[in-house]
Write an enzyme that holds these catalytic residues in place. Structure first.
Site, PDB file in Angstrom:
ATOM      1  N   TYR A  72      -6.503   2.724   6.204  1.00 51.74           N
ATOM      2  CA  TYR A  72      -6.680   2.175   7.556  1.00 51.74           C
ATOM      3  C   TYR A  72      -7.729   1.057   7.599  1.00 51.74           C
ATOM      4  CZ  TYR A  72      -4.779   6.864   8.076  1.00 51.74           C
ATOM      5  OH  TYR A  72      -4.036   8.004   7.905  1.00 51.74           O
ATOM      6  N   HIS A 130       3.654  -2.410   3.007  1.00 45.26           N
ATOM      7  CA  HIS A 130       3.731  -1.074   2.411  1.00 45.26           C
ATOM      8  C   HIS A 130       5.028  -0.927   1.613  1.00 45.26           C
ATOM      9  CE1 HIS A 130       0.868  -0.786   5.706  1.00 45.26           C
ATOM     10  NE2 HIS A 130       0.320   0.201   5.044  1.00 45.26           N
ATOM     11  N   ASP A 181       0.807  -1.219   0.000  1.00 44.87           N
ATOM     12  CA  ASP A 181       0.000   0.000   0.000  1.00 44.87           C
ATOM     13  C   ASP A 181       0.844   1.275   0.000  1.00 44.87           C
ATOM     14  OD1 ASP A 181      -2.021  -1.853   0.308  1.00 44.87           O
ATOM     15  OD2 ASP A 181      -2.916  -0.890   2.059  1.00 44.87           O
ATOM     16  N   ASP A 182       0.177   2.344  -0.379  1.00 42.95           N
ATOM     17  CA  ASP A 182       0.633   3.741  -0.211  1.00 42.95           C
ATOM     18  C   ASP A 182       1.663   4.202  -1.235  1.00 42.95           C
ATOM     19  OD1 ASP A 182      -1.002   3.433   1.952  1.00 42.95           O
ATOM     20  OD2 ASP A 182       0.511   3.814   3.481  1.00 42.95           O
ATOM     21  N   HIS A 195      -6.295   3.235  -3.656  1.00 47.58           N
ATOM     22  CA  HIS A 195      -6.182   3.362  -2.188  1.00 47.58           C
ATOM     23  C   HIS A 195      -6.477   4.793  -1.741  1.00 47.58           C
ATOM     24  CE1 HIS A 195      -4.998   2.064   1.764  1.00 47.58           C
ATOM     25  NE2 HIS A 195      -3.837   2.683   1.793  1.00 47.58           N
ATOM     26  N   HIS A 219      -4.976   9.491   1.226  1.00 47.08           N
ATOM     27  CA  HIS A 219      -5.002   8.699   2.459  1.00 47.08           C
ATOM     28  C   HIS A 219      -5.785   9.285   3.643  1.00 47.08           C
ATOM     29  CE1 HIS A 219      -3.325   5.493   5.073  1.00 47.08           C
ATOM     30  NE2 HIS A 219      -3.057   4.898   3.928  1.00 47.08           N
TER      31      HIS A 219
HETATM   32 NI    NI Z   1      -2.534   2.970   3.443  1.00 48.06          NI
END
Ligand code: NI
Length: 261
Positions: free
Chosen positions: A165, A215, A75-76, A125, A129
């Protein structure tokens, strides 16, 4: 021994020799196919055409109903470690899913295309965020839509959605009813420990059917990836994308994995 008897004996010898040769050839073929499937095997020269046939058939989809599968997710990103992670996965014939932030995609379109071209899956995603469970429907749609637009610029369409989250609400669910939502079953806590060994341990312990959260913005996670892939493959797991794991994820449904029934 008469002439006729000698001829018969000679003929028998020839027949036995020919049968022996046929038996040897048929015995060699199956092991040559196996050797072709093993990267470190040393196939005999005669196995070359068989090996290339096996290679051509390789891209067929893995059926996770019958095979042990795990879906690694990152992720991210995309970020500075994404390309290295993709390279490490590809080198071992593994796939994974990358849940990207629209704000990170902007200006890194080539990097996004490279992830896709390596056979990885790409998910949405949000844009930057936020906790979507604290936002209204309009703001949620904007977060999703801006990321879709950023990905489209890179020529990529997100197949799955993952809220930051894992924060869900009735409004989040209603706003994302048009696509499958992928949460996770195993959180490696890589974002908290920033430890290569702890991330390696947590991901390598994933059970069959798990979606594993990591991540690709942490160097500690990137360093753990080759070991994670080796450990899981040594246990007989196929490392697949989330959509391969779930087979046909349905819009509006929330998934944490595909566990054995
Ligand atoms: Ni995230």
């Amino acid at each position: 021994m008469s002439l006729r008897e000698r001829r018969r004996a000679a003929l028998t010898l020839v027949v036995v020799f020919v049968l022996g040769c046929v038996a040897m050839v048929t015995a060699v073929q199956p092991s040559a196919v196996l050797a072709g499937e093993r990267p470190q095997g040393s196939p005999a020269p005669a196995a070359a055409p068989l090996a290339s046939t096996a290679k051509q058939a390789a891209p067929r989809a893995v059926d996770c109903r019958n095979l042990k599968c795990v879906a690694l997710t990152f992720d991210d990103g995309p970020g500075p470690y994404t390309a290295g992670i993709v390279k490490a996965l590809k080198a071992k014939g593994a796939k994974a899913t990358f849940f990207m932030l629209g704000s990170q995609v902007k200006g890194r379109e080539a990097a996004v295309r490279a992830v896709k071209a390596a056979g990885m899956e790409i998910g949405n995603h949000s844009f930057n965020h936020p906790d979507l469970s604290k936002l209204g429907a309009r703001a949620i749609r904007s977060q999703v839509g801006r990321t879709d637009a950023a990905l489209a610029k890179a020529g990529v369409k997100a197949t799955l959605y993952r809220p930051p989250y894992g924060a869900m609400s009735r409004t989040v669910r209603a706003s994302l009813a048009d696509r499958p939502i992928s949460l996770w079953g195993v959180d490696t806590l890589d974002w908290r420990t920033r430890s290569t060994s702890a991330t390696l341990r947590a991901a390598s312990a994933a059970p069959r059917g798990a979606i594993v959260l990591m991540h690709d913005i942490h160097g500690s996670t990137a360093k753990a990836v080759p070991g994670i892939v080796s450990a899981l493959q040594a246990k007989g797991y196929h490392l697949v994308t989330v959509s391969e794991l779930l087979r046909a994820p349905q819009p509006g449904k929330v998934y944490t994995g595909r566990y054995a029934r």
